[in-house]
Design an enzyme around this catalytic site. Structure first.
Site, PDB file in Angstrom:
ATOM      1  N   ASP A 157      -2.697  -8.371  -4.534  1.00 38.03           N
ATOM      2  CA  ASP A 157      -2.872  -7.161  -4.119  1.00 38.03           C
ATOM      3  C   ASP A 157      -3.566  -6.050  -4.899  1.00 38.03           C
ATOM      4  OD1 ASP A 157      -3.216  -5.463  -2.370  1.00 38.03           O
ATOM      5  OD2 ASP A 157      -1.130  -5.278  -1.858  1.00 38.03           O
ATOM      6  N   ARG A 169       7.229 -10.582   5.797  1.00 34.35           N
ATOM      7  CA  ARG A 169       6.935 -10.297   7.428  1.00 34.35           C
ATOM      8  C   ARG A 169       7.629 -11.297   8.521  1.00 34.35           C
ATOM      9  NH1 ARG A 169       0.692  -9.466   6.287  1.00 34.35           N
ATOM     10  NH2 ARG A 169       0.573  -7.775   4.868  1.00 34.35           N
ATOM     11  N   CYS A 183       0.824  -1.548  -0.108  1.00 34.08           N
ATOM     12  CA  CYS A 183       0.325   0.054  -0.112  1.00 34.08           C
ATOM     13  C   CYS A 183       0.953   1.155  -0.089  1.00 34.08           C
ATOM     14  CB  CYS A 183      -0.595   0.187   1.429  1.00 34.08           C
ATOM     15  SG  CYS A 183      -1.054  -1.387   1.976  1.00 34.08           S
ATOM     16  N   GLN A 205       1.081 -11.358  -2.809  1.00 34.19           N
ATOM     17  CA  GLN A 205      -0.140 -10.708  -2.968  1.00 34.19           C
ATOM     18  C   GLN A 205      -0.939 -10.624  -3.760  1.00 34.19           C
ATOM     19  OE1 GLN A 205       0.168  -7.651   0.459  1.00 34.19           O
ATOM     20  NE2 GLN A 205      -1.250  -8.777   1.384  1.00 34.19           N
ATOM     21  N   HIS A 207      -5.181  -2.354  -4.500  1.00 36.21           N
ATOM     22  CA  HIS A 207      -5.515  -0.552  -4.434  1.00 36.21           C
ATOM     23  C   HIS A 207      -6.216   0.441  -5.317  1.00 36.21           C
ATOM     24  CE1 HIS A 207      -2.218  -2.009  -2.135  1.00 36.21           C
ATOM     25  NE2 HIS A 207      -2.630  -2.045  -0.615  1.00 36.21           N
ATOM     26  N   HIS A 214      -8.440  -2.046  -0.235  1.00 31.60           N
ATOM     27  CA  HIS A 214      -7.299  -2.835  -0.200  1.00 31.60           C
ATOM     28  C   HIS A 214      -7.638  -3.797  -0.582  1.00 31.60           C
ATOM     29  CE1 HIS A 214      -4.294  -0.662   2.675  1.00 31.60           C
ATOM     30  NE2 HIS A 214      -5.196   0.161   3.231  1.00 31.60           N
ATOM     31  N   LYS A 259     -14.277  -3.844   6.902  1.00 34.39           N
ATOM     32  CA  LYS A 259     -14.299  -5.083   5.986  1.00 34.39           C
ATOM     33  C   LYS A 259     -15.169  -6.191   5.871  1.00 34.39           C
ATOM     34  CE  LYS A 259     -10.979  -7.098   9.528  1.00 34.39           C
ATOM     35  NZ  LYS A 259     -10.112  -7.900   9.549  1.00 34.39           N
TER      36      LYS A 259
HETATM   37 ZN   LIG Z   1      -2.992  -2.603   1.018  1.00 36.34          ZN
END
Ligand SMILES: [Zn+2]
Ligand SMILES: [Zn+2]
Length: 643
Positions: free
Chosen positions: A390, A370, A341, A388, A392, A522, A476
């Site tokens: 991912d 992580r 992000c 991910q 945005h 996200h 979420k």
């Molecule tokens: Zn994010």
């Protein structure tokens, strides 16, 4: 006239009840069947007994054995039952924590000096628990003063409960008693032990008191229980099958991925076949996303520490992360990126943005790092480096709903195609009684929460609602799938965020010519490719949908004189985008069939004299057997029907 109280249900419906009504009363007002089955309730985000009176407006979710919270009430109550049995069998035993877990319960205990509890003792303990359960004792709740509680456990000589009492405030302490056993506990519990019909103790091992290695080691006994004997049998069969499908075992056998101590724990390496599978998942999603107006971007694996100071990640997770990377310059530090992000926020600022460009959807199969604790690592499902799926979405507040519909639509579609037909979404909303916990205006929150609820309704998504589970920066939606063994897995998430646009001072010029702050969404439907693949392997037992299978066919020559013919067939199939291999090892045909069967190759094409003469192949389907001889063209047509 008494003033009625408003009870808000998970679907958003509000009904009125007399003050003092309990969750059980409310269940009864809905149906007798529900009242019979309800074991506990979540009131304003707090799990409670079903018969506790409600005096004020509240949100309420009723729990039965059929939902996770209900199961956990059932299992935690079984921990009390086990404690009762243990106390009867081992007088002087002391008790630490006895909670439920996701898949059962455990109790940390200290057996009397000189006594060791082992799996050999399980049958006796289980029998004692069943004997006690048959007495159908009620779980009786009693509020006690701190002094009373201290007196009770001092008399009993249980220093662990006394230590737990230290941090509790007078006026909040409750005891629960069933039969001969009394425990310090805040509840909730099932109404009576009589509901517990089947028990299986699973494990015994050491556990440090309060998880702290400098404390004494206690004995942790874990188990699981059920309201019906048949459910226990099914559970044990499922565990047996799960062992066979363990993705770590299959990942090795099918040559999908590996780990190396030298590379580092928790850092998966995808082998060629695994990479093929992964690329197929990626490409599949990419096409869906491009059709939905996403734009692919690429960002680096590291970023300056300041980036994460701005995003807030450094403050929140910095200490427990991979530590900053130094450079020859003393004042320079980089972090392995824990999330994509912040990079995407900076990308948003590439140029001034107008409302006409929104929603801006930036997608990246971004690899993040992580630092998970060593003990937490587990195959592909808990790793230290993962990718991910991912994206945005930067949009205006009134676009949130449309974006949610589009996202949920993609997720549903993708999961169905991959073979998960039982998908549920958990909607996580604010705790309406703690507005101070959240940032962003009430108006924005209302819009976003409404948008999520409406979006799920509009596309017929099965949902459960959890009040108080939202992040401080936005509501979420989490996706959960049920796999072929009936297990639930949490996959990806869609999350509204008012925080990062603020921290990164993102703006767009509105139709009023004024600067405004965009909302950020996200979303990662799979969560990560690693975790998703682990679930996919166990769901399919390695028998992937045909379009995903790394090899779709194996051609098996009966003798090496047919090798050339087999390679010709393979080439012919390749021109039709059917991929596979020729197993021209110098092995017997029986062995080749067995190996390719084990490798979950969907089609085996066996070639001998007869097939060469006829210009065909003998088709065998994995797990099913012979389908007879087909010409190559016939096989191609047959194959395409199965896609
Ligand atoms: Zn994010
Ligand atoms: Zn309890």
């Amino acid at each position: 006239m008494t003033l009625m109280i408003n009870i808000t249900f998970p679907d958003g419906n509000v009904r009125q009840y007399e003050p003092g009504s309990s969750a059980l009363d409310i269940a009864r007002s809905i149906s007798e069947g529900l009242a019979r089955n309800v074991v506990s309730a979540t009131v304003n985000g707090q799990l409670t007994d079903r018969d506790l009176p409600l005096s004020k407006n509240a949100t309420l979710a009723l729990h039965t054995w059929n939902d996770q919270a209900g199961k956990e009430t059932f299992w935690h109550s079984t921990a009390h039952l086990m404690a009762e049995a243990l106390e009867a069998m081992y007088p002087g035993i002391k008790f630490g924590y006895g909670p439920s877990s996701e898949k059962g319960f455990f109790y940390d205990v200290e057996p009397p000096a000189g006594t060791v509890i082992s799996t050999d003792d399980f049958p006796k303990i289980e029998a004692k628990m069943i004997e006690l359960a048959r007495r159908k004792n009620d779980f009786v709740r009693k509020e006690v003063t701190k002094a009373e509680a201290i007196a009770y456990f001092t008399e009993k000589g249980d220093e662990y409960k006394l230590e737990l009492l230290e941090s509790l405030e007078d006026g909040t302490i409750t005891f629960y008693t069933q039969g001969e056993f009394t425990d310090l506990c805040r509840g909730p519990h099932i109404p009576s032990t009589g509901a517990i019909k089947a028990i299986k103790l699973m494990k015994v091992g050491g556990a440090f008191w309060r998880g702290d290695e400098s404390n004494k080691q206690l004995t942790r006994i874990s188990g699981i229980s059920f309201p019906k004997a048949k459910e226990l049998t099914q559970h044990l069969e499922m565990l047996e099958e799960a062992k066979k499908r363990d993705h770590r075992k299959l990942g090795k056998e099918l040559e999908l991925f590996m780990f190396s101590d030298k590379v580092g724990a928790g850092l998966p390496m995808w082998l060629p076949k695994g990479t093929q599978l992964r690329e197929r998942l990626v490409n599949f999603l990419k096409v869906k996303q491009e059709n939905a107006g996403y734009q692919q971007v690429t960002t680096p694996h590291i970023g300056k520490k300041e980036l994460y100071v701005t995003s807030g990640h450094w403050d929140k997770y910095g200490e427990d992360s991979f530590q900053p990377i130094k450079t020859p310059r003393a004042d320079e530090e980089f972090m392995l990126k824990p999330m994509n992000c912040p990079h995407h926020c900076e990308m948003y600022k590439f140029c001034p943005r107008s409302y006409k460009e929104l929603p801006l959807r930036l997608a990246e199969f971004g690899t993040v790092y992580r630092y998970e604790q060593t003990g937490e690592l587990h195959g592909l499902s808990r790793v230290r480096g993962f990718t991910q799926d991912d994206a945005h979405i930067f949009c205006m507040p009134d676009q949130v709903k449309g974006e949610f519909i589009a996202v949920v639509d993609i997720v549903k579609d993708v999961l169905n195609v991959i073979g998960f037909d039982d998908v549920t979404a958990q909607i996580s909303l604010r705790d309406p009684n703690k507005p101070e916990k959240y940032i962003g205006s009430d108006e924005n929150w209302d819009t976003a929460e409404r948008a999520i609820i409406d979006a799920c309704k509009e596309i017929d998504m099965k949902t459960v609602t959890a009040y108080g589970e939202a992040a401080f920066y936005g509501p979420k939606l989490d996706f959960m799938v049920r796999d072929a063994l009936g297990r639930s897995w949490q996959l990806g998430t869609v999350q509204v965020d008012y925080n990062l646009p603020e921290r990164f001072e993102l703006e767009y010029i509105g139709s009023d010519n004024q600067p405004h702050r965009p909302v950020m969404i996200h979303r990662a439907p799979f969560g990560s490719l690693e975790r998703f693949t682990s679930i996919l392997i166990e769901h399919t037992g390695g028998k992937f949908p045909l379009w995903l299978a790394p090899d779709q066919f194996a051609i098996l020559p009966i003798s090496e004189k047919f090798n050339d013919y087999c390679h010709e067939v393979s080439k012919q199939l390749a021109t039709h985008d059917i991929r596979g291999l020729v197993d021209d090892r110098n092995e017997t045909i029986g062995r080749k069939i067995r190996d390719n069967e084990n490798n979950r190759i969907p089609f085996m094409l066996i070639v001998g004299e007869k097939e060469v003469d006829a210009g065909g192949v003998a088709v065998r389907i994995q797990g099913e057997g012979d389908k007879g001889t087909m010409s190559v063209e016939e096989f191609i047509a047959f194959f395409k029907e199965q896609l």
